[in-house]
Design an enzyme around this catalytic site. Sequence first.
Site: not given
Length: 416
Positions: A81, A258, A274, A372
């Site tokens: 990202e 998130k 993990d 972005h």
Amino acid sequence: MANSSIPKFHQKSREERIKKVASFSGLSKEDIAILKNGGISFKEANNMVENAIGTISLPLGIATNFRINGKDYLIPMAIEEPSVIAAASKAAKIAKKQGGFTMKADESHSIGQIQVVDVKVKSAMSNVIRSEKEILKLANSKSKTLSKMGKGAKQVTCKKVNSDSGPMLVVELLIDVGDAMGANVTNTMCEGVAPLIEKLTGGRVVLRILSNYSTKRLVRGTAIFDKKELGGQETVNNIILAYQFATNDPYRAVTHNKGIMNGIIAVANATGQDTRAIEAAAHAYASRTGKYSSLTEWKKDKAGNLIGKIELPMSVGIVGGIVNIHPMIKVCTKILRIKSAKELVCIMGAAGLAQNLSAIRALASEGIQKGHMKLHARNIAASAGVTPDKMNEVTRQMIKEGNVSVHRAKEILKEL
């Protein structure tokens, strides 16, 4: 003392960046060669998973400016990202002016569960607790390594779980797994004591497995962000309002968290952790009050500066599993210059807090798309066949027009 603030790091060539990182972390020529060639061979991949047909790579970058518990770090982050690494670095730079991040981690205590059915729960509980020493001795016999280190199984507890099939007894082992993530040893101990548990309870054991809800392995920390560096008091106030939105609305909280996990999982990817266990535990913890909410907390101090706090469970390891066999992960761990799993989890917690700050700061001011779109435009231009020497010109024009597309990139390329 090594300094994680490297001026204009993003403007340097790949060779220059690697040279800076190598100097900071003491990388060998072999380490540098691994960084340049990267990844694992198909033969190695074929030994890791079933039915292998290839490998997938992620971009690996370095977050700069981090100071955690008085020590500077360059943090490897593997993520696809755009903006995440730059955003974390920017937040860390602001935090560094006030001393950086202060983090603390619990001991590496794993929880193993043994499910017992067809049992009189109350009397069975008493029998198990009375036999705690015997159970712990048997559990610790399954790992000579942990026992020699003064670690291993430390406590036995019981709880009753009601179900549609009737009451169940759950026997839990609390295990100090040291610098390992601990899944394998926890499962081994649970399986090892299961016959004894059946004998003590008169019931039937079904599951013998660790819990990934690692509430005995919390990481928590805080940082102060200067109001002037953030853009003024209004920005600070807006960040707090954004946080309050997340604490009171699960739809916003999911996206808020998130953003936190963007930072944490990028470090987890780079260090062979993990990620599924980390994500599952974090989101369960965000719901611990019965309502899904924020994993961070934001408020002002008396001077109007912003104070950020983070707390969540996290199981990580620096020994065992893929950490021991993946060459790139070994190098990433060396870049961090860490000595324990607790140190790694503090780094990951700080990365999560930094990323959260940058995300809500952007949202509360100019909006998140500005940053972005710059990187997104480059990706679009590359897919349109734009060469590196014309990349800046094409992306600049698309962003100026507000028309970022493959079709427009090709048009601009023809016009040049």
